[in-house]
Design a protein around this motif. Structure first.
Motif, PDB file in Angstrom:
ATOM      1  N   HIS A  18      54.749  95.291  89.315  1.00  0.00           N
ATOM      2  CA  HIS A  18      53.900  94.415  90.128  1.00  0.00           C
ATOM      3  C   HIS A  18      54.572  94.056  91.461  1.00  0.00           C
ATOM      4  CE1 HIS A  18      51.539  90.359  90.358  1.00  0.00           C
ATOM      5  NE2 HIS A  18      51.120  91.225  91.257  1.00  0.00           N
ATOM      6  N   LEU A  19      55.866  93.700  91.361  1.00  0.00           N
ATOM      7  CA  LEU A  19      56.509  93.125  92.547  1.00  0.00           C
ATOM      8  C   LEU A  19      57.441  94.081  93.289  1.00  0.00           C
ATOM      9  CD1 LEU A  19      57.348  89.611  91.031  1.00  0.00           C
ATOM     10  CD2 LEU A  19      55.284  90.310  92.254  1.00  0.00           C
ATOM     11  N   ASN A  20      57.971  95.094  92.607  1.00  0.00           N
ATOM     12  CA  ASN A  20      58.985  95.944  93.253  1.00  0.00           C
ATOM     13  C   ASN A  20      58.518  97.346  93.619  1.00  0.00           C
ATOM     14  OD1 ASN A  20      60.611  94.051  91.179  1.00  0.00           O
ATOM     15  ND2 ASN A  20      61.728  94.300  93.082  1.00  0.00           N
ATOM     16  N   VAL A  21      57.723  97.956  92.752  1.00  0.00           N
ATOM     17  CA  VAL A  21      57.337  99.346  93.032  1.00  0.00           C
ATOM     18  C   VAL A  21      56.359  99.362  94.212  1.00  0.00           C
ATOM     19  CG1 VAL A  21      56.200 101.421  92.104  1.00  0.00           C
ATOM     20  CG2 VAL A  21      57.623 100.008  90.608  1.00  0.00           C
ATOM     21  N   GLU A  22      56.613 100.229  95.164  1.00  0.00           N
ATOM     22  CA  GLU A  22      55.731 100.281  96.336  1.00  0.00           C
ATOM     23  C   GLU A  22      54.423 100.977  95.973  1.00  0.00           C
ATOM     24  OE1 GLU A  22      56.456 101.548 100.839  1.00  0.00           O
ATOM     25  OE2 GLU A  22      58.006 100.354  99.831  1.00  0.00           O
ATOM     26  N   LYS A  23      53.318 100.406  96.457  1.00  0.00           N
ATOM     27  CA  LYS A  23      52.014 100.982  96.174  1.00  0.00           C
ATOM     28  C   LYS A  23      51.308 101.327  97.480  1.00  0.00           C
ATOM     29  CE  LYS A  23      52.366  97.613  93.645  1.00  0.00           C
ATOM     30  NZ  LYS A  23      53.558  96.916  93.099  1.00  0.00           N
ATOM     31  N   PRO A  24      50.439 102.340  97.485  1.00  0.00           N
ATOM     32  CA  PRO A  24      49.657 102.592  98.697  1.00  0.00           C
ATOM     33  C   PRO A  24      48.643 101.453  98.896  1.00  0.00           C
ATOM     34  CG  PRO A  24      48.957 104.079  96.930  1.00  0.00           C
ATOM     35  CD  PRO A  24      50.130 103.310  96.405  1.00  0.00           C
ATOM     36  N   ASP A  25      48.065 101.354 100.098  1.00  0.00           N
ATOM     37  CA  ASP A  25      47.176 100.226 100.410  1.00  0.00           C
ATOM     38  C   ASP A  25      45.941 100.154  99.513  1.00  0.00           C
ATOM     39  OD1 ASP A  25      48.887  99.525 102.353  1.00  0.00           O
ATOM     40  OD2 ASP A  25      47.765 100.496 103.995  1.00  0.00           O
ATOM     41  N   ASN A  26      45.544 101.299  98.967  1.00  0.00           N
ATOM     42  CA  ASN A  26      44.317 101.279  98.140  1.00  0.00           C
ATOM     43  C   ASN A  26      44.597 101.049  96.651  1.00  0.00           C
ATOM     44  OD1 ASN A  26      45.485 103.766  97.745  1.00  0.00           O
ATOM     45  ND2 ASN A  26      43.548 104.882  97.637  1.00  0.00           N
ATOM     46  N   VAL A  27      45.790 100.522  96.337  1.00  0.00           N
ATOM     47  CA  VAL A  27      46.097 100.158  94.944  1.00  0.00           C
ATOM     48  C   VAL A  27      46.459  98.675  94.912  1.00  0.00           C
ATOM     49  CG1 VAL A  27      47.760 100.475  93.055  1.00  0.00           C
ATOM     50  CG2 VAL A  27      46.873 102.471  94.282  1.00  0.00           C
ATOM     51  N   VAL A  28      45.672  97.889  94.146  1.00  0.00           N
ATOM     52  CA  VAL A  28      45.990  96.453  94.036  1.00  0.00           C
ATOM     53  C   VAL A  28      46.060  96.029  92.583  1.00  0.00           C
ATOM     54  CG1 VAL A  28      45.137  95.523  96.238  1.00  0.00           C
ATOM     55  CG2 VAL A  28      43.531  95.918  94.392  1.00  0.00           C
ATOM     56  N   PHE A  29      47.053  95.213  92.268  1.00  0.00           N
ATOM     57  CA  PHE A  29      47.176  94.680  90.910  1.00  0.00           C
ATOM     58  C   PHE A  29      46.320  93.424  90.839  1.00  0.00           C
ATOM     59  CE2 PHE A  29      50.947  96.637  88.650  1.00  0.00           C
ATOM     60  CZ  PHE A  29      50.978  97.772  89.454  1.00  0.00           C
ATOM     61  N   THR A  30      45.400  93.390  89.864  1.00  0.00           N
ATOM     62  CA  THR A  30      44.474  92.250  89.835  1.00  0.00           C
ATOM     63  C   THR A  30      44.576  91.405  88.570  1.00  0.00           C
ATOM     64  OG1 THR A  30      42.768  93.673  88.898  1.00  0.00           O
ATOM     65  CG2 THR A  30      42.760  93.385  91.310  1.00  0.00           C
ATOM     66  N   SER A  31      44.952  92.018  87.424  1.00  0.00           N
ATOM     67  CA  SER A  31      44.898  91.222  86.199  1.00  0.00           C
ATOM     68  C   SER A  31      45.923  91.662  85.158  1.00  0.00           C
ATOM     69  CB  SER A  31      43.491  91.267  85.599  1.00  0.00           C
ATOM     70  OG  SER A  31      43.039  92.580  85.581  1.00  0.00           O
ATOM     71  N   ALA A  32      46.072  90.810  84.143  1.00  0.00           N
ATOM     72  CA  ALA A  32      47.027  91.117  83.087  1.00  0.00           C
ATOM     73  C   ALA A  32      46.527  90.582  81.755  1.00  0.00           C
ATOM     74  CB  ALA A  32      48.388  90.484  83.401  1.00  0.00           C
ATOM     75  N   PHE A  33      46.874  91.323  80.698  1.00  0.00           N
ATOM     76  CA  PHE A  33      46.637  90.861  79.327  1.00  0.00           C
ATOM     77  C   PHE A  33      47.987  90.819  78.624  1.00  0.00           C
ATOM     78  CE2 PHE A  33      46.465  92.801  75.013  1.00  0.00           C
ATOM     79  CZ  PHE A  33      46.120  91.652  74.324  1.00  0.00           C
ATOM     80  N   ASP A  34      48.244  89.746  77.900  1.00  0.00           N
ATOM     81  CA  ASP A  34      49.492  89.650  77.112  1.00  0.00           C
ATOM     82  C   ASP A  34      49.189  88.783  75.897  1.00  0.00           C
ATOM     83  OD1 ASP A  34      52.779  90.045  78.167  1.00  0.00           O
ATOM     84  OD2 ASP A  34      52.341  88.994  76.289  1.00  0.00           O
ATOM     85  N   ILE A  35      50.004  88.957  74.849  1.00  0.00           N
ATOM     86  CA  ILE A  35      49.823  88.115  73.654  1.00  0.00           C
ATOM     87  C   ILE A  35      50.667  86.841  73.742  1.00  0.00           C
ATOM     88  CG2 ILE A  35      49.109  89.939  72.041  1.00  0.00           C
ATOM     89  CD1 ILE A  35      52.047  90.110  71.130  1.00  0.00           C
ATOM     90  N   ALA A  36      51.547  86.779  74.738  1.00  0.00           N
ATOM     91  CA  ALA A  36      52.418  85.592  74.853  1.00  0.00           C
ATOM     92  C   ALA A  36      51.929  84.689  75.979  1.00  0.00           C
ATOM     93  CB  ALA A  36      53.858  86.024  75.113  1.00  0.00           C
ATOM     94  N   GLU A  37      51.692  83.440  75.599  1.00  0.00           N
ATOM     95  CA  GLU A  37      51.183  82.437  76.538  1.00  0.00           C
ATOM     96  C   GLU A  37      52.036  82.346  77.808  1.00  0.00           C
ATOM     97  OE1 GLU A  37      48.521  79.201  77.360  1.00  0.00           O
ATOM     98  OE2 GLU A  37      48.452  80.755  75.841  1.00  0.00           O
ATOM     99  N   GLU A  38      53.379  82.311  77.602  1.00  0.00           N
ATOM    100  CA  GLU A  38      54.267  82.097  78.768  1.00  0.00           C
ATOM    101  C   GLU A  38      54.219  83.283  79.735  1.00  0.00           C
ATOM    102  OE1 GLU A  38      55.343  82.503  75.676  1.00  0.00           O
ATOM    103  OE2 GLU A  38      57.075  83.847  75.618  1.00  0.00           O
TER     104      GLU A  38
END
Ligand code: NAD
Length: 349
Positions: A18-38
């Motif tokens: 999410h924060l380190n790998v470089e992405k091209p302009d047409n790729v955006v991270f929008t959501s996440a699913f996890d089983i851990a609340e934190e």
């Protein structure tokens, strides 16, 4: 088109994507699913829409691409669910626990007309790119033996990586990277596999292993991972008919030593030398060798997302193809079989 990416498993590696790998302009991270609340709180803090239910995430988030970055044994079922919802999938390594799980994902991806790949980022590590470049240029002549090692002295972290049920152990952890590198280096068929596991710090999973691969053109590879090594071997030790390469931990110092065209003069009789009374192992005359610095390779570390969306659009071949991942998974299957039977397993992979 803009591609929305959703993450399953917002842990350490997901943060990196999410924060380190470089992405091209047409790729955006929008959501996440996890089983851990934190972890969901962390994802929210980092600007993502969060889901605590997998079905809601797959149905409501509107993502085009799903990154699966959960503990290894959960990859298969989570990726299958994403594929069945028509999502393209990037699997963290190891793609699955074995080749039959991976085969099922490949079939499902075909059926649902989506693209899947595996994140084999260590194909872009500098040490590996140096080896690839020196072998491609031919500096050491025909390569006949590669030894690749990763060693540490802290055992395995006491997380899911130590748990068999989660897919822990070093073969699934570093092993997958090193096997992938070797298979990327050599396209010849693997004809035999032998693997021994170590259990120095835990009995539940392998905390190290030694894996021997033989190729049909006579090359061999030794891949070794250890977590109880207080003195390390070099990362790479590579032998060719006209030279050798060594790369050391972690400063990547090292050298290429190459034969000059000068012929060796053999002595007729055993004479004392620096190796004692030996003809064969007497050191070479310095003027028959030259030492070269390691090259500075290009490491395209941002290739993953750039290539993946182009592959979805049919504009590029996948950087890490499903055939390549399948080959890695088959070697993993045979490594487990070999270790269990304490036998060399013949194959044609
Ligand atoms: P982690 O423990 O930091 O994160 C895993 C996350 O998955 C956690 O947030 C956990 O709550 C969540 N999770 C667990 N089970 C889940 C489930 N059933 N559904 C949804 N979420 C679930 O682990 P990590 O270090 O981020 O490793 C994740 C994956 O990334 C592993 O497959 C690992 O092998 C891989 N990895 C790859 C590299 C690399 O260099 N490519 C490096 C580290 C880890």
């Amino acid at each position: 088109m803009t591609y929305k990416v959703g993450i399953i498993g917002y842990g350490g590696m997901a943060l990196y994507h999410h924060l380190n790998v470089e992405k091209p302009d047409n790729v955006v991270f929008t959501s996440a699913f996890d089983i851990a609340e934190e972890r969901l709180l962390k994802a929210k803090e980092n600007g993502l829409e969060v889901y605590s239910d997998l079905k809601d995430f797959l149905k409501l988030s509107g993502v085009d691409i799903v990154l699966v970055s959960t503990p290894n044994s959960t990859h298969f079922s989570l990726a299958m669910a994403a594929i069945e919802h028509g999502k393209h999938v990037i699997l963290e390594k190891p793609a699955t626990m074995n080749s039959s799980e991976f085969e099922k994902l490949v079939c499902a991806a075909k059926e649902h007309n989506v693209v899947i790949t595996t994140h084999q980022n260590r194909r872009m590590d500098k040490d590996y790119r140096i080896i690839k470049q020196v072998l491609e240029v031919g500096t050491i002549g025909e390569c006949f033996r590669v030894e690749s090692r990763i060693e540490g002295s802290r055992g395995i972290a006491d997380t899911w990586r130590r748990k068999k049920s989660a897919g822990g152990g070093m073969l699934y952890d570093w092993g997958v990277h090193l096997i992938d590198q070797i298979l990327d280096l050599f396209s010849n068929k693997v004809t035999s596999v032998f693997c021994e596991f170590s259990h120095i710090t835990t009995n539940e999973v392998d905390d190290g292993f030694r894996l021997h691969l033989q190729f049909d053109d006579g090359k061999s590879a030794l891949i070794e991972v250890g977590t109880c090594n207080y003195i390390m071997h070099p990362l790479w030790y590579v032998l060719g008919k006209k030279g050798s390469i060594q790369i050391n931990y972690w400063d990547l110092s090292g050298k290429v030593v190459r034969l000059k065209d000068t012929q060796i003069k053999w002595e007729d009789e055993i004479r004392p030398n620096i190796a004692g009374p030996s003809i064969t192992m007497a050191p070479r005359a310095e003027d028959t060798l030259c030492t070269l610095p390691l090259p500075e390779p290009v490491c395209d570390t941002d290739i993953l997302y750039r290539n993946f969306v182009k592959a979805i659009e049919g504009k590029e071949k996948l950087w890490v193809s499903t055939q390549e991942t399948m080959r890695v998974m088959k070697i993993i299957d045979l490594a487990f079989e070999s270790a269990e039977k304490n036998q060399v397993i013949r194959c044609n992979i």
